[in-house]
Design an enzyme around this catalytic site. Structure first.
Site, PDB file in Angstrom:
ATOM      1  N   GLY A 115      32.846  38.124  37.974  1.00  0.00           N
ATOM      2  CA  GLY A 115      32.839  37.940  39.417  1.00  0.00           C
ATOM      3  C   GLY A 115      31.831  36.940  39.913  1.00  0.00           C
ATOM      4  O   GLY A 115      31.949  36.426  41.033  1.00  0.00           O
ATOM      5  N   TYR A 126      41.664  52.050  28.413  1.00  0.00           N
ATOM      6  CA  TYR A 126      41.564  51.700  29.831  1.00  0.00           C
ATOM      7  C   TYR A 126      42.166  52.842  30.643  1.00  0.00           C
ATOM      8  O   TYR A 126      43.381  53.051  30.648  1.00  0.00           O
ATOM      9  CB  TYR A 126      42.310  50.414  30.138  1.00  0.00           C
ATOM     10  CG  TYR A 126      41.688  49.149  29.601  1.00  0.00           C
ATOM     11  CD1 TYR A 126      40.377  49.111  29.140  1.00  0.00           C
ATOM     12  CD2 TYR A 126      42.414  47.970  29.565  1.00  0.00           C
ATOM     13  CE1 TYR A 126      39.818  47.936  28.654  1.00  0.00           C
ATOM     14  CE2 TYR A 126      41.864  46.786  29.092  1.00  0.00           C
ATOM     15  CZ  TYR A 126      40.572  46.776  28.633  1.00  0.00           C
ATOM     16  OH  TYR A 126      40.025  45.609  28.154  1.00  0.00           O
ATOM     17  N   LEU A 186      35.404  34.375  34.764  1.00  0.00           N
ATOM     18  CA  LEU A 186      34.673  34.247  36.029  1.00  0.00           C
ATOM     19  C   LEU A 186      33.351  35.006  35.991  1.00  0.00           C
ATOM     20  O   LEU A 186      32.794  35.370  37.031  1.00  0.00           O
ATOM     21  CB  LEU A 186      35.542  34.708  37.199  1.00  0.00           C
ATOM     22  CG  LEU A 186      36.805  33.858  37.430  1.00  0.00           C
ATOM     23  CD1 LEU A 186      37.591  34.376  38.614  1.00  0.00           C
ATOM     24  CD2 LEU A 186      36.439  32.384  37.629  1.00  0.00           C
TER      25      LEU A 186
END
Length: 350
Positions: A210, A56, A207
């Site tokens: 998004g 990352y 989610l």
């Protein structure tokens, strides 16, 4: 916050974890002060598990976490660290590496960047296509015995791989995409295997990158993520946003957002002895505060049936990822390297 063990002899953990990828990579780098404040907000709320990876930001995320955990905060945090995603200088994804020598070399560099003498959970980000999982897990188990690692995790692997790894060393948890829009773990044997063995599940993408926030709107000109996330392609997206709309009255009836309902649904999937933890990816303190509200949303059996009727399993249009990335997922029975460049999805949801 109520805690339960994550896996056999695993650390106690609450129902939420913080995904840190979006603080460093894939999207424009967020303001570092906000990112550090988000980590501090999480720890203050007893969201102790911080999910990161050495790729990352190619080390930036680990360095950011090190700065956030100064002044005694390291003792409260549980660091869940992925390795094995190879990146080029331009950020291109080059493949998966699981050789024992790489395990130890990657860990050595991560410990230095994180400024710590151990990580709490260490896991390969994907199954290496040409290295037996026994070799990779065996190398991590040596690091457990040496004190550099506390627990071993897995990511995006199927039932057979879980069993083979668990036979070498107890597995703490399996990290896998799991949400109302990604119900694969219910049908591919991953959830059943984890429940049988008492292994925890850390669910990312809760989610749907998004889409399940309830506030997502298709940008003019299309969403650039559609290249590797087919569910965001125009035809699929219109259908999927219709499913999101079906959740609105259920959320409104409880005085919460669609996002909070979606997170609460994931948390409700815990079945003793296997804990399911929702990994919420954000770099903004107020977004994390909104997610925390979902912890206190009790869903009855009737609620869960209503949610399933609104968004039935299999109703979502489009595969999780584009074909080259799907091929990396042992959890989807993929076994080959992608033919082109790509990027690993992350947990930036809200």
């Amino acid at each position: 916050m109520h805690t339960r063990p994550l896996g056999p002899d695993g650390p106690p953990i609450g129902p939420l974890a913080l995904g840190c990828a979006g603080m460093s990579d894939h999207t424009a780098r967020g303001d570092e002060a906000d990112a550090i404040a988000t980590i501090h907000t999480a720890l203050a709320a007893d969201v102790t598990l911080l999910d990161t990876a050495d790729f990352y930001g190619m080390g930036h995320n680990e360095d950011l976490i090190r700065r956030a955990l100064r002044d005694g905060a390291r003792e409260k945090a549980l660091l869940s660290l992925k390795f094995g995603g190879l990146r080029g200088p331009d950020g291109a994804f080059l493949g998966i590496e699981g050789r024992p020598a790489h395990v130890k070399n990657a860990l050595a560099h991560s410990l230095r960047r994180l400024g710590t003498d151990h990580v709490d959970i260490y896991r390969p980000c994907r199954l290496s296509p040409d290295i037996p999982i026994e070799d990779t897990i065996g190398a991590i188990s040596e690091m457990v015995r040496a004190g550099y690692v506390r627990h071993i995790g897995l990511s995006e692997v199927g039932p057979e791989t879980i069993r083979r790894a668990h036979a070498v060393h107890p597995v703490c948890d399996v990290q896998i995409e799991y949400s109302l829009f990604s119900r694969g773990p219910e049908t591919n044997g991953v959830l059943d295997t984890c429940r049988e063995l008492g292994i925890g599940v850390t669910a990312y993408g809760v989610l749907a990158h998004g889409m399940l926030t309830g506030t997502y709107r298709q940008p003019a000109g299309g969403d650039p993520r559609a290249r590797w996330l087919p569910r965001f392609r125009p035809g699929n997206l219109a259908s999927n946003l219709t499913l999101v709309d079906r959740l609105r009255p259920l959320a409104d009836a409880r005085g919460i957002s669609v996002a909070q309902l979606a997170i609460a649904w994931v948390i409700a999937q815990s079945r003793a002895p296997s804990t399911v933890v929702a990994v919420v990816g954000t770099r903004r303190p107020h977004r994390l505060a909104q997610a925390l509200t979902a912890v206190d949303v009790p869903l009855t059996d009737a609620d869960l049936r209503a949610i399933d009727e609104a968004v039935p399993a299999g109703a979502v249009a489009g595969s999780r990822y584009a074909a080259p990335l799907m091929a990396l997922l042992d959890s989807e029975r993929g076994s080959s390297q992608p033919s082109g460049q790509g990027t690993l999805p992350h947990h930036e949801d809200i």
